[in-house]
Design a protein around this motif. Structure first.
Motif, mmCIF file in Angstrom:
data_model
loop_
_atom_site.group_PDB
_atom_site.id
_atom_site.type_symbol
_atom_site.label_atom_id
_atom_site.label_comp_id
_atom_site.label_asym_id
_atom_site.label_seq_id
_atom_site.Cartn_x
_atom_site.Cartn_y
_atom_site.Cartn_z
ATOM 1 N N LEU A 245 0.836 -1.194 0.000
ATOM 2 C CA LEU A 245 0.000 0.000 0.000
ATOM 3 C C LEU A 245 0.875 1.250 0.000
ATOM 4 C CD1 LEU A 245 -3.131 -0.277 0.226
ATOM 5 C CD2 LEU A 245 -2.911 0.657 2.525
ATOM 6 N N PRO A 246 0.657 2.185 -0.932
ATOM 7 C CA PRO A 246 1.450 3.426 -0.898
ATOM 8 C C PRO A 246 1.280 4.138 0.440
ATOM 9 C CG PRO A 246 0.217 3.257 -2.950
ATOM 10 C CD PRO A 246 -0.283 2.154 -2.061
ATOM 11 N N ARG A 247 2.342 4.709 0.924
ATOM 12 C CA ARG A 247 2.305 5.351 2.235
ATOM 13 C C ARG A 247 1.458 6.621 2.174
ATOM 14 N NH1 ARG A 247 7.421 6.084 5.616
ATOM 15 N NH2 ARG A 247 7.354 8.052 4.493
ATOM 16 N N VAL A 248 0.506 6.734 3.111
ATOM 17 C CA VAL A 248 -0.333 7.929 3.144
ATOM 18 C C VAL A 248 0.496 9.150 3.527
ATOM 19 C CG1 VAL A 248 -2.384 6.586 3.688
ATOM 20 C CG2 VAL A 248 -1.017 7.537 5.549
ATOM 21 N N GLU A 249 1.603 8.945 4.232
ATOM 22 C CA GLU A 249 2.452 10.064 4.637
ATOM 23 C C GLU A 249 3.139 10.732 3.450
ATOM 24 O OE1 GLU A 249 2.645 6.924 7.955
ATOM 25 O OE2 GLU A 249 2.646 6.959 5.773
ATOM 26 N N ASP A 250 3.373 9.963 2.392
ATOM 27 C CA ASP A 250 4.241 10.455 1.319
ATOM 28 C C ASP A 250 3.642 11.627 0.541
ATOM 29 O OD1 ASP A 250 6.059 8.580 2.052
ATOM 30 O OD2 ASP A 250 5.601 7.168 0.437
ATOM 31 N N HIS A 251 2.332 11.647 0.405
ATOM 32 C CA HIS A 251 1.724 12.694 -0.414
ATOM 33 C C HIS A 251 2.012 14.073 0.177
ATOM 34 C CE1 HIS A 251 -1.522 15.388 -1.877
ATOM 35 N NE2 HIS A 251 -1.322 14.746 -3.017
ATOM 36 N N ALA B 183 -19.021 11.465 12.088
ATOM 37 C CA ALA B 183 -20.416 11.619 11.646
ATOM 38 C C ALA B 183 -20.641 11.140 10.222
ATOM 39 C CB ALA B 183 -20.835 13.081 11.786
ATOM 40 N N ASP B 184 -19.628 11.247 9.390
ATOM 41 C CA ASP B 184 -19.800 10.823 7.995
ATOM 42 C C ASP B 184 -19.503 9.345 7.791
ATOM 43 O OD1 ASP B 184 -17.083 10.754 8.317
ATOM 44 O OD2 ASP B 184 -16.610 12.089 6.634
ATOM 45 N N GLY B 185 -19.233 8.620 8.867
ATOM 46 C CA GLY B 185 -18.982 7.191 8.767
ATOM 47 C C GLY B 185 -17.526 6.825 8.575
ATOM 48 N N SER B 186 -16.690 7.803 8.423
ATOM 49 C CA SER B 186 -15.257 7.518 8.328
ATOM 50 C C SER B 186 -14.688 7.285 9.725
ATOM 51 C CB SER B 186 -14.529 8.662 7.629
ATOM 52 O OG SER B 186 -14.622 9.852 8.387
ATOM 53 N N ILE B 187 -13.460 6.809 9.771
ATOM 54 C CA ILE B 187 -12.823 6.453 11.038
ATOM 55 C C ILE B 187 -11.660 7.397 11.314
ATOM 56 C CG2 ILE B 187 -11.669 4.616 12.335
ATOM 57 C CD1 ILE B 187 -14.552 3.956 11.617
ATOM 58 N N GLN B 188 -11.593 7.865 12.551
ATOM 59 C CA GLN B 188 -10.448 8.639 13.020
ATOM 60 C C GLN B 188 -9.722 7.814 14.073
ATOM 61 O OE1 GLN B 188 -9.161 12.160 12.398
ATOM 62 N NE2 GLN B 188 -7.538 10.900 13.273
ATOM 63 N N ALA B 189 -8.459 7.541 13.821
ATOM 64 C CA ALA B 189 -7.640 6.823 14.807
ATOM 65 C C ALA B 189 -6.561 7.755 15.328
ATOM 66 C CB ALA B 189 -7.021 5.574 14.185
ATOM 67 N N PHE B 190 -6.081 7.462 16.545
ATOM 68 C CA PHE B 190 -5.046 8.287 17.160
ATOM 69 C C PHE B 190 -3.940 7.396 17.707
ATOM 70 C CE2 PHE B 190 -8.803 11.000 17.473
ATOM 71 C CZ PHE B 190 -8.311 12.205 16.997
ATOM 72 N N LEU B 191 -2.717 7.690 17.269
ATOM 73 C CA LEU B 191 -1.539 6.997 17.775
ATOM 74 C C LEU B 191 -1.012 7.710 19.008
ATOM 75 C CD1 LEU B 191 0.296 6.635 14.362
ATOM 76 C CD2 LEU B 191 -0.626 4.733 15.676
ATOM 77 N N ALA B 192 -0.505 6.941 19.957
ATOM 78 C CA ALA B 192 0.126 7.525 21.133
ATOM 79 C C ALA B 192 1.634 7.614 20.974
ATOM 80 C CB ALA B 192 -0.212 6.703 22.385
ATOM 81 N N THR B 193 2.134 7.131 19.856
ATOM 82 C CA THR B 193 3.574 7.059 19.612
ATOM 83 C C THR B 193 3.950 7.950 18.445
ATOM 84 O OG1 THR B 193 3.716 4.804 20.446
ATOM 85 C CG2 THR B 193 5.446 5.515 18.953
ATOM 86 N N LEU C 126 0.318 1.812 8.140
ATOM 87 C CA LEU C 126 0.080 0.489 8.710
ATOM 88 C C LEU C 126 -1.252 0.421 9.434
ATOM 89 C CD1 LEU C 126 3.571 -0.579 10.127
ATOM 90 C CD2 LEU C 126 2.358 -1.539 8.183
ATOM 91 N N VAL C 127 -1.537 1.428 10.248
ATOM 92 C CA VAL C 127 -2.797 1.411 10.994
ATOM 93 C C VAL C 127 -3.982 1.493 10.035
ATOM 94 C CG1 VAL C 127 -4.239 2.712 12.611
ATOM 95 C CG2 VAL C 127 -1.832 2.296 13.140
ATOM 96 N N SER C 128 -3.892 2.331 9.012
ATOM 97 C CA SER C 128 -5.037 2.467 8.096
ATOM 98 C C SER C 128 -5.292 1.171 7.342
ATOM 99 C CB SER C 128 -4.805 3.629 7.128
ATOM 100 O OG SER C 128 -3.713 3.374 6.274
ATOM 101 N N ASP D 21 -10.837 5.602 3.903
ATOM 102 C CA ASP D 21 -11.886 6.054 4.837
ATOM 103 C C ASP D 21 -11.362 6.181 6.263
ATOM 104 O OD1 ASP D 21 -13.885 6.181 2.900
ATOM 105 O OD2 ASP D 21 -14.337 4.047 3.088
ATOM 106 N N ILE D 22 -10.063 6.072 6.430
ATOM 107 C CA ILE D 22 -9.460 6.094 7.771
ATOM 108 C C ILE D 22 -8.387 7.174 7.833
ATOM 109 C CG2 ILE D 22 -8.164 4.761 9.489
ATOM 110 C CD1 ILE D 22 -9.361 2.226 8.153
ATOM 111 N N ASP D 23 -8.506 8.054 8.802
ATOM 112 C CA ASP D 23 -7.470 9.050 9.077
ATOM 113 C C ASP D 23 -6.780 8.673 10.383
ATOM 114 O OD1 ASP D 23 -7.935 10.673 6.853
ATOM 115 O OD2 ASP D 23 -9.547 11.752 7.873
ATOM 116 N N VAL D 24 -5.472 8.855 10.424
ATOM 117 C CA VAL D 24 -4.691 8.502 11.608
ATOM 118 C C VAL D 24 -3.912 9.730 12.061
ATOM 119 C CG1 VAL D 24 -2.999 6.938 12.609
ATOM 120 C CG2 VAL D 24 -4.480 6.141 10.751
ATOM 121 N N GLY D 25 -4.134 10.138 13.310
ATOM 122 C CA GLY D 25 -3.426 11.273 13.888
ATOM 123 C C GLY D 25 -2.602 10.853 15.095
#
Length: 831
Positions: free
Chosen positions: A25-31, A522-532, A542-544, A557-561
């Motif tokens: 999977l292409p890295r979401v960070e790269d864009h 609210a729109d059905g997408s997922i927000q995840a949060f890393l502690a690291t 990886l998480v997405s 459909d997944i954002d990771v912060g």
């Protein structure tokens, strides 16, 4: 280039049951990085922000006889001048790795304090003496030049071996430069050496190297007088683990000092663990002025006195061997030069215990080190964390033993490899290797070498022709282990009374889990949060992709912060080849918890049992009925029926360290010995060419066969391996923070400190095998430190092989293997 080609998938198409895990999977960070949208600490400048500059010592060891700040304070742009006297009046010394040291027979401890600014003495070139704050960095630099510091130079010690004699003592309060020592014995090494047919000895040097990050260290601190608290943006690594270095120095509680690290950090691999000094100084200045204060290292500051150098070791190795090629015992002793202060990562002298005998079956081992202080900048962690010099020295003594036995070095290695039927394999030092077939991997790399001998780079006719030109080619394959997924409990062993370990129970072991949060928006997408925090390893990707598989939705459909140090629990963090293992386990756990809550919400809404609902492809369905709820409808339902603080569409999960509940690790955990429950491995065969007329070493091609268990994302795995090998090439041939005898650094610009580039990183031919770990949730093993751990040793032994026809005695006995060293070796052998 690589022989393996990670498969890319279309993340915008329907999932159709396809697994994203295991795909490239292409890295979401790269864009955001490639389009210039990434925010680094150097991009953060709050409104009304002031800027700091530092007056640094140009002496390696001297008394500070006076500091005259009058001219600086008179400058119209000057806002504040801080000295150690100011710091000591209101704040605390910075914690060090050892804390206090017993200095006499009674064992009375003596403190070894380090202040954020040099107090009475300077102990290395580049040590900060005065902090100046002004309206902008240019003015601050000008004002710093107006500070007049008078020094009385003192004798220096810049050699680790010489420092052990204590003729020049850096810290009078402890009275010695040897601030830590431990001698560990496993099995019966004395008997092994007494009974062996041969005892082989060797001495090896590993010079100082480091990561030289693209983005140097930086911190922006804002003090809030109303809440009496600090907000600090910085690029420190392990921000929830080492934030105590900041809040303890400031004299505050952890919740009063919020440390935030941007999602993108321009390089670290450990080199930014020790930047707490800058966080503290900017915070102190901000508190004094009640305005934001920012500091950014320039490149010279980073190289000269940025507290980012790494291992600096002298090894004395012995190996006991029998005539039949059996490795009987090892005796390892080394001195590690930590510079002026023993910082947090002193435990890198112990991490090699996790791979004590590398891939070889050796039962009887002695392991001892002296940790010494010298007039150099302090050490910090770096990719490999002390394992890379250990593996290098071990592979060198293996070469020497093979020569003593007049045995082919590859056959000697093969006879002593741990076999697959022995897995999981318990090392003498009580760590376990989880899985792997080392002999088969060595066989595969030998097949590749044989192909090179048939018309390739090692074709006998080509090799002979090159020797006529004074260029000698060679290769030496070996299998090298990368320990992964470290626990945290062992990392304070040096601050533990070892007499208490014998009675320590498993209940006393405290490991840090990996924390992950997720919620349905609210729109059905997922927000995840890393502690690291991340240093470019692709955590968000990886998480997405893992969470997409668990929730049967698309990664898009997944954002990771990321969470800051107050909102996040204490984490071990992004280090020790840990995160793929820990994040995959945490992702599986958080998804299971979220899915259970989704089904509960739907069942409650329909007034049925959870047995009557099912979840599939982002939708909850009522069995035997056409009713269904999308994730967006589930989020709306939760908001309507549940109090905000109790939302069931917001969950968190703590994934325990894999070794926590495994009896196999009982002894290592209770004895606070390094626990790394995954053992990735690789067989390397770099083909080198040595020009005996100049001493120049070129790597013509780097063959490697690697195994990291289940590959969660092959593209990330390959990126980590390629980058690690490049760093290993730099360590082996180019990089070193050398020092003169008077403690003056020799490499303070990138003209002096040479880095690998496209000019000297060769074609990399990489293959992969997969032997999943039985200890981890997904079968994945750590992969972040591999190339740096294994490449230097492989390059060094290949140099030995290339020059074997000339009978040069251990030509690669020093890292880096630079031309003048090789030429000296050749001259001494009359070649």
């Amino acid at each position: 280039m690589s022989t393996s080609h990670p498969t890319e998938v279309d993340t915008e198409s329907e999932s159709d049951g396809e697994s994203f895990t295991g795909q490239g999977l292409p890295r979401v960070e790269d864009h955001r990085i490639l389009t210039g949208k990434a925010e680094y600490i150097h991009d953060i400048t709050p409104e009304n922000c002031l800027h700091m500059a530092l007056v640094r010592s140009m002496h390696a060891h001297a008394e500070i006889t006076s500091i005259d700040t009058a001219a600086a304070e008179d400058h119209p742009a000057c806002e504040l001048v801080l000295t150690a006297e100011d710091v000591k009046a209101e704040y605390n010394p910075m914690p060090t790795g050892v804390g206090s040291i017993a200095t006499d027979e009674a064992g009375e401890p003596a403190d070894l304090p380090e202040w954020a600014l040099a107090d009475e003495k300077v102990r290395f070139v580049g040590e900060p003496v005065v902090a100046v704050v002004a309206s902008d960095r240019y003015a601050a630099e000008d004002i710093a030049d107006l500070v007049d510091v008078t020094y009385e130079p003192m004798d220096t010690v810049a050699d680790g071996m010489a420092a052990r004699e204590d003729e020049v003592v850096l810290h009078e309060s402890v009275g010695t430069n040897v601030v830590d020592n431990e001698h560990l014995e496993f099995g019966d090494p004395d008997a092994a050496f007494e009974d062996a047919d041969h005892v082989v000895e060797g001495e090896y040097t590993w010079g100082r190297i480091s990561g030289v990050p693209l983005e140097t260290a930086g911190a922006v601190a804002t003090y809030d007088a109303e809440s009496d608290s600090f907000d600090i943006d910085c690029n420190i690594q392990l921000h929830t683990l080492v934030d105590n270095m900041i809040y303890e120095t400031l004299g505050y509680e952890a919740d009063d000092v919020r440390v935030n690290v941007p999602a993108d950090v321009g390089g670290s691999y450990g080199t930014k663990i020790g930047i707490h000094r800058y966080c503290c100084l900017t915070s102190m200045a901000s508190q004094q002025l009640e305005r934001p204060v920012k500091f950014e290292e320039d490149r010279v500051e980073n190289l000269q006195g940025g507290d980012m150098h790494s291992s600096d070791r002298e090894y004395q190795m012995r190996m006991a061997v029998d005539d039949d090629g059996t490795m009987r015992g090892l005796d390892i002793w080394f001195v590690d030069d930590f510079g002026a202060y023993p910082r947090y990562p002193i435990n890198q002298v112990l991490k090699p215990l996790s791979v004590l005998t590398n891939s070889y079956e050796i039962d009887d081992v002695s392991y001892e080190y002296d940790l010494v202080l010298t007039n150099k900048t302090s050490q910090t962690a770096y990719r490999g964390f002390g394992v890379d010099p250990h593996i290098y020295a071990l592979e060198m003594i293996v070469d020497e033993a093979a020569r003593t036995l007049d045995m082919d070095p590859t056959e000697f290695r093969r006879r002593n490899l741990i076999r697959p039927e022995q897995m999981p394999y318990t090392l003498p030092s009580k760590n376990l290797y989880d899985s792997g077939d080392y002999p088969a991997t060595l066989d595969r790399i030998e097949e590749i070498i044989e192909d090179e001998r048939d018309g390739g780079l090692l074709d006998p006719d080509v090799v002979a022709a090159k020797r006529e030109e004074g260029k000698y080619r060679g290769v030496q394959p070996s299998v090298i282990i990368e320990p992964g997924a470290s626990g945290s409990d062992w990392t304070d062993r040096q601050r533990t009374d070892t007499d208490t370990l014998a009675d320590r129970s498993r209940d006393e072991v405290e490991e840090l889990p990996e924390h992950l949060r997720a919620e349905i928006r609210a729109d059905g997408s997922i927000q995840a949060f890393l502690a690291t925090d991340s240093s470019g390893q692709g955590h968000q990707t990886l998480v997405s992709q893992l969470l997409a598989d668990e929730l049967e939705i698309l990664p898009s459909d997944i954002d990771v912060g990321y969470l800051d140090s107050v909102d996040a629990p204490t984490e071990y963090g992004s280090a020790a080849s840990r995160m793929a293992v820990m994040l995959s386990g945490a992702t599986v756990g958080v998804a299971e918890r979220l899915l259970a809550n989704i089904e509960d919400l739907a069942a409650d809404h329909w007034g049925v049992s959870t047995d009557d609902v099912t979840y599939h492809d982002g939708t909850v369905e009522r069995l035997g009925d056409d009713d269904s709820l999308s994730l967006a409808e589930i989020a709306e339902l939760d908001a309507e029926t549940t109090a905000a603080g109790e939302r069931r569409t917001r969950v968190s999960y703590n994934y325990d360290h894999p070794a926590t509940d495994l009896e196999e690790f009982d002894e290592a955990l209770t004895q606070k010995l390094p626990v790394y429950p995954t053992a990735a491995f690789g067989a390397n065969a770099p083909i080198v060419e040595v020009d005996v007329n100049t001493g120049q070493v070129d790597i013509l091609k780097f063959h490697t066969v690697r195994d990291c268990g289940t590959m969660l994302n092959p593209m990330i795995v390959e990126g980590q391996a390629h980058g690690g090998i490049a760093q290993g090439i730099g360590a082996a041939l180019l990089e070193e923070f050398g020092y003169e005898d008077d403690g003056q650094p020799q490499a303070i610009t990138l003209f002096d400190y040479l880095l690998p580039s496209i000019e000297n990183v060769p074609e990399i031919e990489m293959e992969h095998t997969e032997t999943p770990s039985p200890f981890t949730a997904t079968g994945a093993k750590g992969v972040g430190e591999g190339g740096m751990i294994d490449a230097p040793a492989s390059i060094a032994t290949s140099i030995n092989a290339a020059l074997e026809p000339l009978s040069v005695d251990e030509p690669a006995s020093r890292i880096p293997v630079v031309p003048d060293h090789l030429r000296r070796q050749l001259r001494e052998s009359d070649q």
